[in-house]
Design a protein around this motif. Structure first.
Motif, PDB file in Angstrom:
ATOM      1  N   GLY A 228       8.997 -17.364   2.432  1.00 49.43           N
ATOM      2  CA  GLY A 228       8.470 -18.335   3.398  1.00 49.43           C
ATOM      3  C   GLY A 228       7.924 -19.565   2.702  1.00 49.43           C
ATOM      4  O   GLY A 228       8.112 -20.692   3.177  1.00 49.43           O
ATOM      5  N   GLY A 229       7.257 -19.370   1.572  1.00 45.80           N
ATOM      6  CA  GLY A 229       6.747 -20.500   0.794  1.00 45.80           C
ATOM      7  C   GLY A 229       7.881 -21.376   0.272  1.00 45.80           C
ATOM      8  O   GLY A 229       7.787 -22.607   0.301  1.00 45.80           O
ATOM      9  N   ILE A 230       8.951 -20.747  -0.178  1.00 42.06           N
ATOM     10  CA  ILE A 230      10.120 -21.506  -0.651  1.00 42.06           C
ATOM     11  C   ILE A 230      10.723 -22.310   0.503  1.00 42.06           C
ATOM     12  O   ILE A 230      11.087 -23.478   0.347  1.00 42.06           O
ATOM     13  N   LEU A 231      10.798 -21.675   1.658  1.00 44.73           N
ATOM     14  CA  LEU A 231      11.332 -22.346   2.850  1.00 44.73           C
ATOM     15  C   LEU A 231      10.462 -23.535   3.243  1.00 44.73           C
ATOM     16  O   LEU A 231      10.987 -24.605   3.592  1.00 44.73           O
ATOM     17  N   ILE A 232       9.160 -23.381   3.171  1.00 40.21           N
ATOM     18  CA  ILE A 232       8.250 -24.479   3.517  1.00 40.21           C
ATOM     19  C   ILE A 232       8.478 -25.665   2.579  1.00 40.21           C
ATOM     20  O   ILE A 232       8.514 -26.819   3.024  1.00 40.21           O
ATOM     21  N   ILE A 233       8.652 -25.392   1.298  1.00 39.51           N
ATOM     22  CA  ILE A 233       8.887 -26.478   0.331  1.00 39.51           C
ATOM     23  C   ILE A 233      10.174 -27.231   0.667  1.00 39.51           C
ATOM     24  O   ILE A 233      10.224 -28.462   0.611  1.00 39.51           O
ATOM     25  N   HIS A 234      11.225 -26.504   1.044  1.00 37.75           N
ATOM     26  CA  HIS A 234      12.514 -27.153   1.317  1.00 37.75           C
ATOM     27  C   HIS A 234      12.566 -27.838   2.674  1.00 37.75           C
ATOM     28  O   HIS A 234      13.263 -28.843   2.812  1.00 37.75           O
ATOM     29  N   ILE A 235      11.830 -27.326   3.646  1.00 36.38           N
ATOM     30  CA  ILE A 235      11.868 -27.923   4.991  1.00 36.38           C
ATOM     31  C   ILE A 235      10.922 -29.113   5.095  1.00 36.38           C
ATOM     32  O   ILE A 235      11.297 -30.176   5.588  1.00 36.38           O
ATOM     33  N   HIS A 236       9.690 -28.921   4.643  1.00 36.29           N
ATOM     34  CA  HIS A 236       8.685 -29.983   4.731  1.00 36.29           C
ATOM     35  C   HIS A 236       8.657 -30.736   3.409  1.00 36.29           C
ATOM     36  O   HIS A 236       8.239 -30.219   2.397  1.00 36.29           O
ATOM     37  N   LYS A 237       9.069 -31.979   3.460  1.00 35.25           N
ATOM     38  CA  LYS A 237       9.137 -32.791   2.241  1.00 35.25           C
ATOM     39  C   LYS A 237       7.822 -33.526   1.961  1.00 35.25           C
ATOM     40  O   LYS A 237       7.757 -34.359   1.086  1.00 35.25           O
ATOM     41  N   SER A 238       6.759 -33.165   2.688  1.00 36.89           N
ATOM     42  CA  SER A 238       5.469 -33.831   2.486  1.00 36.89           C
ATOM     43  C   SER A 238       4.690 -33.149   1.365  1.00 36.89           C
ATOM     44  O   SER A 238       5.005 -32.041   0.936  1.00 36.89           O
ATOM     45  N   MET A 239       3.628 -33.801   0.928  1.00 38.67           N
ATOM     46  CA  MET A 239       2.758 -33.255  -0.108  1.00 38.67           C
ATOM     47  C   MET A 239       2.046 -31.998   0.404  1.00 38.67           C
ATOM     48  O   MET A 239       1.899 -31.024  -0.339  1.00 38.67           O
ATOM     49  N   LEU A 240       1.624 -32.000   1.665  1.00 38.13           N
ATOM     50  CA  LEU A 240       0.951 -30.843   2.246  1.00 38.13           C
ATOM     51  C   LEU A 240       1.893 -29.631   2.283  1.00 38.13           C
ATOM     52  O   LEU A 240       1.494 -28.515   1.957  1.00 38.13           O
ATOM     53  N   GLY A 241       3.141 -29.854   2.644  1.00 41.95           N
ATOM     54  CA  GLY A 241       4.131 -28.778   2.647  1.00 41.95           C
ATOM     55  C   GLY A 241       4.384 -28.240   1.255  1.00 41.95           C
ATOM     56  O   GLY A 241       4.519 -27.030   1.051  1.00 41.95           O
ATOM     57  N   TRP A 242       4.428 -29.149   0.288  1.00 40.56           N
ATOM     58  CA  TRP A 242       4.637 -28.742  -1.098  1.00 40.56           C
ATOM     59  C   TRP A 242       3.466 -27.889  -1.591  1.00 40.56           C
ATOM     60  O   TRP A 242       3.667 -26.839  -2.205  1.00 40.56           O
ATOM     61  N   ILE A 243       2.236 -28.303  -1.289  1.00 44.01           N
ATOM     62  CA  ILE A 243       1.043 -27.560  -1.714  1.00 44.01           C
ATOM     63  C   ILE A 243       0.991 -26.196  -1.025  1.00 44.01           C
ATOM     64  O   ILE A 243       0.747 -25.169  -1.676  1.00 44.01           O
ATOM     65  N   ALA A 244       1.215 -26.180   0.291  1.00 42.72           N
ATOM     66  CA  ALA A 244       1.177 -24.913   1.043  1.00 42.72           C
ATOM     67  C   ALA A 244       2.264 -23.959   0.548  1.00 42.72           C
ATOM     68  O   ALA A 244       2.026 -22.751   0.394  1.00 42.72           O
ATOM     69  N   GLY A 245       3.446 -24.466   0.298  1.00 48.83           N
ATOM     70  CA  GLY A 245       4.550 -23.641  -0.184  1.00 48.83           C
ATOM     71  C   GLY A 245       4.261 -23.025  -1.535  1.00 48.83           C
ATOM     72  O   GLY A 245       4.451 -21.818  -1.747  1.00 48.83           O
ATOM     73  N   TRP A 246       3.782 -23.845  -2.467  1.00 51.02           N
ATOM     74  CA  TRP A 246       3.474 -23.325  -3.807  1.00 51.02           C
ATOM     75  C   TRP A 246       2.278 -22.377  -3.790  1.00 51.02           C
ATOM     76  O   TRP A 246       2.249 -21.395  -4.539  1.00 51.02           O
ATOM     77  N   ALA A 247       1.312 -22.648  -2.942  1.00 42.33           N
ATOM     78  CA  ALA A 247       0.165 -21.731  -2.831  1.00 42.33           C
ATOM     79  C   ALA A 247       0.638 -20.361  -2.346  1.00 42.33           C
ATOM     80  O   ALA A 247       0.220 -19.321  -2.870  1.00 42.33           O
TER      81      ALA A 247
END
Length: 168
Positions: A26-45
């Motif tokens: 799910g974190g990987i999916l968030i990084i690929h779907i949301h190209k924003s900084m918040l999406g990147w942080i949430a995905g990596w967290a």
């Protein structure tokens, strides 16, 4: 009486590992779907936290199963816990065992005899003293061990411990 060995439930551990892996995905999916900084942080967290959880649970399960080193061992004279360091609790030092529910998890609590409590406090560092004080104030016990997710029901485990305690 014979020695009793208690392991983590393999079925529960596999379910938790699977859930952690799904949350990493799910974190990987968030990084690929949301190209924003918040999406990147949430995905990596999500990837880092749940990836670490999956690794720790897999390590714990494999270590127990491959080395035949149980989480808890109950003998006639003592209780041995292996989480993450080995701790030996002598039944001759224990006043009582009880079962406590804390945030949907069950814990076996240990209340030591007064002379053992004083000695433990004297021999511990400042961090252990603070933790000891918190345990004593919050749950009215000096030591705890989680029993949620084991291959033995918590009530049966408490019964075994009290049986060994009173047989001394």
């Amino acid at each position: 009486m014979k020695e009793v060995q208690i392991y983590h439930s393999a079925w529960r551990m596999l379910c938790l590992i699977t859930a952690s892996i799904l949350l990493v995905c799910g974190g990987i999916l968030i990084i690929h779907i949301h190209k924003s900084m918040l999406g990147w942080i949430a995905g990596w967290a999500s990837i880092l936290f749940f990836g670490f959880c999956a690794i720790v649970m897999a390590y714990t399960m494999l270590k127990e199963r491959l080395t035949h080193q149980p989480f808890l061992t109950i003998t006639d004279k003592y209780l041995i816990t292996n989480s993450p360091e080995t701790k030996v609790i002598n039944f001759s030092d224990v006043e009582s065992f009880s079962l406590k529910n804390i945030c949907d998890s069950k814990f076996i609590t240990v209340r030591y005899k007064s002379h053992v409590r004083r000695q433990e406090i004297t021999n511990s560092n400042i961090i252990k003293r603070i933790m000891h004080s918190a345990d004593t104030c919050i749950i009215k016990a000096q030591d705890t061990s989680t029993v949620t997710g084991l291959d033995t029901k918590p009530e049966h485990l408490l019964e075994l411990l009290n049986e060994r305690l009173h047989s001394l």
